[in-house]
Scaffold this motif. Structure first.
Motif, PDB file in Angstrom:
ATOM      1  N   VAL A  43       0.838  -1.205   0.000  1.00 29.97           N
ATOM      2  CA  VAL A  43       0.000   0.000   0.000  1.00 29.97           C
ATOM      3  C   VAL A  43       0.870   1.252   0.000  1.00 29.97           C
ATOM      4  CG1 VAL A  43      -1.707   1.332   1.281  1.00 29.97           C
ATOM      5  CG2 VAL A  43      -1.937  -1.143   1.125  1.00 29.97           C
ATOM      6  N   ARG A  44       1.916   1.251   0.795  1.00 32.77           N
ATOM      7  CA  ARG A  44       2.806   2.412   0.838  1.00 32.77           C
ATOM      8  C   ARG A  44       3.420   2.685  -0.534  1.00 32.77           C
ATOM      9  NH1 ARG A  44       5.784   0.726   6.524  1.00 32.77           N
ATOM     10  NH2 ARG A  44       4.284   1.751   7.946  1.00 32.77           N
ATOM     11  N   LEU A  45       3.864   1.628  -1.195  1.00 35.00           N
ATOM     12  CA  LEU A  45       4.483   1.798  -2.509  1.00 35.00           C
ATOM     13  C   LEU A  45       3.455   2.196  -3.559  1.00 35.00           C
ATOM     14  CD1 LEU A  45       6.936  -1.240  -2.463  1.00 35.00           C
ATOM     15  CD2 LEU A  45       7.554   1.181  -2.462  1.00 35.00           C
ATOM     16  N   PHE A  46       2.305   1.567  -3.545  1.00 33.61           N
ATOM     17  CA  PHE A  46       1.262   1.893  -4.520  1.00 33.61           C
ATOM     18  C   PHE A  46       0.814   3.350  -4.381  1.00 33.61           C
ATOM     19  CE2 PHE A  46      -0.425  -2.762  -4.819  1.00 33.61           C
ATOM     20  CZ  PHE A  46       0.651  -3.095  -5.615  1.00 33.61           C
ATOM     21  N   SER A  47       0.724   3.821  -3.141  1.00 29.97           N
ATOM     22  CA  SER A  47       0.223   5.176  -2.909  1.00 29.97           C
ATOM     23  C   SER A  47       1.252   6.248  -3.262  1.00 29.97           C
ATOM     24  CB  SER A  47      -0.212   5.347  -1.451  1.00 29.97           C
ATOM     25  OG  SER A  47       0.891   5.178  -0.571  1.00 29.97           O
ATOM     26  N   THR A  48       2.536   5.901  -3.243  1.00 27.80           N
ATOM     27  CA  THR A  48       3.574   6.888  -3.568  1.00 27.80           C
ATOM     28  C   THR A  48       4.050   6.782  -5.016  1.00 27.80           C
ATOM     29  OG1 THR A  48       5.268   5.377  -2.699  1.00 27.80           O
ATOM     30  CG2 THR A  48       4.394   7.060  -1.190  1.00 27.80           C
ATOM     31  N   ARG A  49       4.170   5.549  -5.530  1.00 31.00           N
ATOM     32  CA  ARG A  49       4.684   5.361  -6.884  1.00 31.00           C
ATOM     33  C   ARG A  49       3.594   5.088  -7.918  1.00 31.00           C
ATOM     34  NH1 ARG A  49       9.734   1.103  -6.252  1.00 31.00           N
ATOM     35  NH2 ARG A  49      10.889   2.199  -4.602  1.00 31.00           N
ATOM     36  N   GLY A  50       2.475   4.547  -7.434  1.00 32.62           N
ATOM     37  CA  GLY A  50       1.454   4.077  -8.355  1.00 32.62           C
ATOM     38  C   GLY A  50       1.578   2.574  -8.536  1.00 32.62           C
ATOM     39  N   VAL A  51       0.492   1.935  -8.902  1.00 30.42           N
ATOM     40  CA  VAL A  51       0.495   0.480  -9.044  1.00 30.42           C
ATOM     41  C   VAL A  51       1.364   0.041 -10.215  1.00 30.42           C
ATOM     42  CG1 VAL A  51      -0.934  -1.563  -9.451  1.00 30.42           C
ATOM     43  CG2 VAL A  51      -1.794   0.290  -8.013  1.00 30.42           C
ATOM     44  N   ALA A  52       1.220   0.698 -11.350  1.00 30.41           N
ATOM     45  CA  ALA A  52       1.954   0.292 -12.545  1.00 30.41           C
ATOM     46  C   ALA A  52       3.464   0.407 -12.360  1.00 30.41           C
ATOM     47  CB  ALA A  52       1.508   1.134 -13.736  1.00 30.41           C
ATOM     48  N   ALA A  53       3.909   1.409 -11.607  1.00 28.62           N
ATOM     49  CA  ALA A  53       5.344   1.648 -11.427  1.00 28.62           C
ATOM     50  C   ALA A  53       5.948   0.830 -10.294  1.00 28.62           C
ATOM     51  CB  ALA A  53       5.592   3.133 -11.173  1.00 28.62           C
ATOM     52  N   THR A  54       5.147   0.038  -9.611  1.00 30.06           N
ATOM     53  CA  THR A  54       5.629  -0.795  -8.508  1.00 30.06           C
ATOM     54  C   THR A  54       5.670  -2.248  -8.949  1.00 30.06           C
ATOM     55  OG1 THR A  54       4.651   0.687  -6.867  1.00 30.06           O
ATOM     56  CG2 THR A  54       5.205  -1.526  -6.126  1.00 30.06           C
ATOM     57  N   SER A  55       6.771  -2.908  -8.697  1.00 34.98           N
ATOM     58  CA  SER A  55       6.922  -4.311  -9.079  1.00 34.98           C
ATOM     59  C   SER A  55       6.850  -5.217  -7.858  1.00 34.98           C
ATOM     60  CB  SER A  55       8.267  -4.526  -9.788  1.00 34.98           C
ATOM     61  OG  SER A  55       9.340  -4.352  -8.868  1.00 34.98           O
ATOM     62  N   GLY A  56       6.700  -6.502  -8.125  1.00 36.56           N
ATOM     63  CA  GLY A  56       6.748  -7.475  -7.042  1.00 36.56           C
ATOM     64  C   GLY A  56       8.091  -7.448  -6.339  1.00 36.56           C
ATOM     65  N   ASP A  57       9.162  -7.226  -7.094  1.00 34.33           N
ATOM     66  CA  ASP A  57      10.493  -7.112  -6.503  1.00 34.33           C
ATOM     67  C   ASP A  57      10.550  -5.950  -5.515  1.00 34.33           C
ATOM     68  OD1 ASP A  57      11.475  -9.255  -7.959  1.00 34.33           O
ATOM     69  OD2 ASP A  57      12.216  -7.992  -9.590  1.00 34.33           O
ATOM     70  N   ASP A  58       9.924  -4.838  -5.887  1.00 40.27           N
ATOM     71  CA  ASP A  58       9.919  -3.666  -5.007  1.00 40.27           C
ATOM     72  C   ASP A  58       9.222  -3.977  -3.687  1.00 40.27           C
ATOM     73  OD1 ASP A  58      11.150  -2.082  -6.953  1.00 40.27           O
ATOM     74  OD2 ASP A  58       9.222  -1.481  -7.827  1.00 40.27           O
ATOM     75  N   ILE A  59       8.073  -4.645  -3.783  1.00 38.57           N
ATOM     76  CA  ILE A  59       7.312  -4.963  -2.577  1.00 38.57           C
ATOM     77  C   ILE A  59       8.084  -5.935  -1.692  1.00 38.57           C
ATOM     78  CG2 ILE A  59       5.178  -6.012  -1.707  1.00 38.57           C
ATOM     79  CD1 ILE A  59       3.837  -5.102  -4.335  1.00 38.57           C
ATOM     80  N   ALA A  60       8.677  -6.950  -2.309  1.00 39.31           N
ATOM     81  CA  ALA A  60       9.442  -7.936  -1.547  1.00 39.31           C
ATOM     82  C   ALA A  60      10.619  -7.267  -0.825  1.00 39.31           C
ATOM     83  CB  ALA A  60       9.940  -9.032  -2.477  1.00 39.31           C
ATOM     84  N   ARG A  61      11.297  -6.391  -1.540  1.00 34.32           N
ATOM     85  CA  ARG A  61      12.449  -5.697  -0.947  1.00 34.32           C
ATOM     86  C   ARG A  61      12.009  -4.851   0.246  1.00 34.32           C
ATOM     87  NH1 ARG A  61      13.621  -2.936  -5.075  1.00 34.32           N
ATOM     88  NH2 ARG A  61      14.616  -4.686  -6.129  1.00 34.32           N
ATOM     89  N   ALA A  62      10.905  -4.137   0.096  1.00 35.30           N
ATOM     90  CA  ALA A  62      10.421  -3.289   1.185  1.00 35.30           C
ATOM     91  C   ALA A  62       9.982  -4.111   2.386  1.00 35.30           C
ATOM     92  CB  ALA A  62       9.257  -2.433   0.685  1.00 35.30           C
ATOM     93  N   ALA A  63       9.455  -5.309   2.126  1.00 33.46           N
ATOM     94  CA  ALA A  63       8.978  -6.179   3.207  1.00 33.46           C
ATOM     95  C   ALA A  63      10.098  -7.026   3.806  1.00 33.46           C
ATOM     96  CB  ALA A  63       7.861  -7.089   2.698  1.00 33.46           C
ATOM     97  N   GLY A  64      11.284  -6.971   3.210  1.00 28.71           N
ATOM     98  CA  GLY A  64      12.424  -7.719   3.739  1.00 28.71           C
ATOM     99  C   GLY A  64      12.360  -9.206   3.461  1.00 28.71           C
ATOM    100  N   ILE A  65      11.748  -9.593   2.344  1.00 25.18           N
ATOM    101  CA  ILE A  65      11.664 -11.007   1.967  1.00 25.18           C
ATOM    102  C   ILE A  65      12.114 -11.156   0.527  1.00 25.18           C
ATOM    103  CG2 ILE A  65       9.764 -11.510   3.561  1.00 25.18           C
ATOM    104  CD1 ILE A  65       7.858 -11.285   1.176  1.00 25.18           C
ATOM    105  N   SER A  66      12.293 -12.383   0.086  1.00 24.23           N
ATOM    106  CA  SER A  66      12.668 -12.618  -1.303  1.00 24.23           C
ATOM    107  C   SER A  66      11.427 -12.535  -2.189  1.00 24.23           C
ATOM    108  CB  SER A  66      13.314 -13.997  -1.456  1.00 24.23           C
ATOM    109  OG  SER A  66      12.351 -15.024  -1.244  1.00 24.23           O
ATOM    110  N   THR A  67      11.651 -12.263  -3.463  1.00 24.16           N
ATOM    111  CA  THR A  67      10.529 -12.218  -4.403  1.00 24.16           C
ATOM    112  C   THR A  67       9.874 -13.592  -4.508  1.00 24.16           C
ATOM    113  OG1 THR A  67      11.674 -10.498  -5.664  1.00 24.16           O
ATOM    114  CG2 THR A  67       9.848 -11.630  -6.755  1.00 24.16           C
ATOM    115  N   ARG A  68      10.668 -14.633  -4.435  1.00 26.12           N
ATOM    116  CA  ARG A  68      10.117 -15.989  -4.486  1.00 26.12           C
ATOM    117  C   ARG A  68       9.156 -16.222  -3.317  1.00 26.12           C
ATOM    118  NH1 ARG A  68      13.637 -21.644  -4.668  1.00 26.12           N
ATOM    119  NH2 ARG A  68      11.846 -23.043  -4.751  1.00 26.12           N
ATOM    120  N   THR A  69       9.543 -15.750  -2.135  1.00 17.47           N
ATOM    121  CA  THR A  69       8.660 -15.898  -0.971  1.00 17.47           C
ATOM    122  C   THR A  69       7.379 -15.094  -1.166  1.00 17.47           C
ATOM    123  OG1 THR A  69      10.521 -16.271   0.538  1.00 17.47           O
ATOM    124  CG2 THR A  69       8.454 -15.523   1.520  1.00 17.47           C
TER     125      THR A  69
END
Length: 214
Positions: A43-69
């Protein structure tokens, strides 16, 4: 964790008004905490960058987990927000299930239920507002309520003694579910600033229940 771990978004159960006893196993609590943290960061990333500009990698990195997880928990980046979208719905359904069968449900909706914290409420408000406008998130929002319709139908069936596929039961389930959706959207758009998220949902559901036979 396995590749089948997914967030359903709505509480499971038989609709009979019986609450689970004891706390969920530690593993389940950890998974729920991880899903919530992923949702918050999404939500934080979507609200600042937009949904289209946010990737799964970005969310995983922000949450401190791997993209695979991340993909073990959610099938898409848009679904990452589902735990926060579902919070108000889950709390309202839990309150209904716990309410004594010999007392009107309108009384349950008049009583104060659990509210989230200020940060959670702020993020949820942003999220619901985005879900109304952003097509990809709107699809997740509608999907969650479609899933909730069955939960409401099971609840109404247990409450009235009628089968879950009875036409009147299905219609009442749709009315209750729709009231929750409209109440959340009205609140997120600023139409109910004097109420918290849960208060707005209870008010909407109470309005629907006043015309029903449950």
């Amino acid at each position: 964790m396995t590749d089948t771990d997914r967030d359903t978004g709505v509480p499971a159960g038989d609709g009979r008004g019986t609450a689970r006893t004891g706390r969920p196993p530690l593993t389940e609590r950890r998974k729920a905490a991880t899903r919530r943290e992923i949702a918050i960061e999404a939500v934080r990333l979507f609200s600042t960058r937009g949904v289209a500009a946010t990737s799964g990698d970005d969310i995983a990195r922000a949450a401190g987990i791997s993209t695979r997880t991340l993909w073990r928990y959610f099938p898409s980046k848009e679904h990452c927000v589902k735990p926060l979208l579902a919070l108000g719905l889950e709390r309202a359904i839990a309150q209904l299930r716990d309410w004594p069968a010999d007392r009107p449900l309108t009384e349950a909706m008049a009583e104060q239920g659990p509210d989230g914290g200020a940060e959670e409420a702020g993020l949820t408000k942003k999220l619901v507002a985005m879900a109304v406008e952003e097509p990809a998130l709107h699809a997740v929002w509608l999907e969650m309520h479609y899933e909730a319709e069955e939960v409401f139908a099971e609840f109404v069936a247990a409450r009235t003694g009628r089968p879950a596929d009875d036409l009147a039961v299905r219609v009442q389930a749709v009315i209750m579910n729709g009231a929750m959706r409209v109440g959340a959207e009205h609140w997120a758009r600023g139409g109910d600033d004097r109420r918290t998220h849960e208060e707005a949902l209870r008010a909407a559901l109470r309005s629907a229940l006043e015309g029903l036979t449950v």
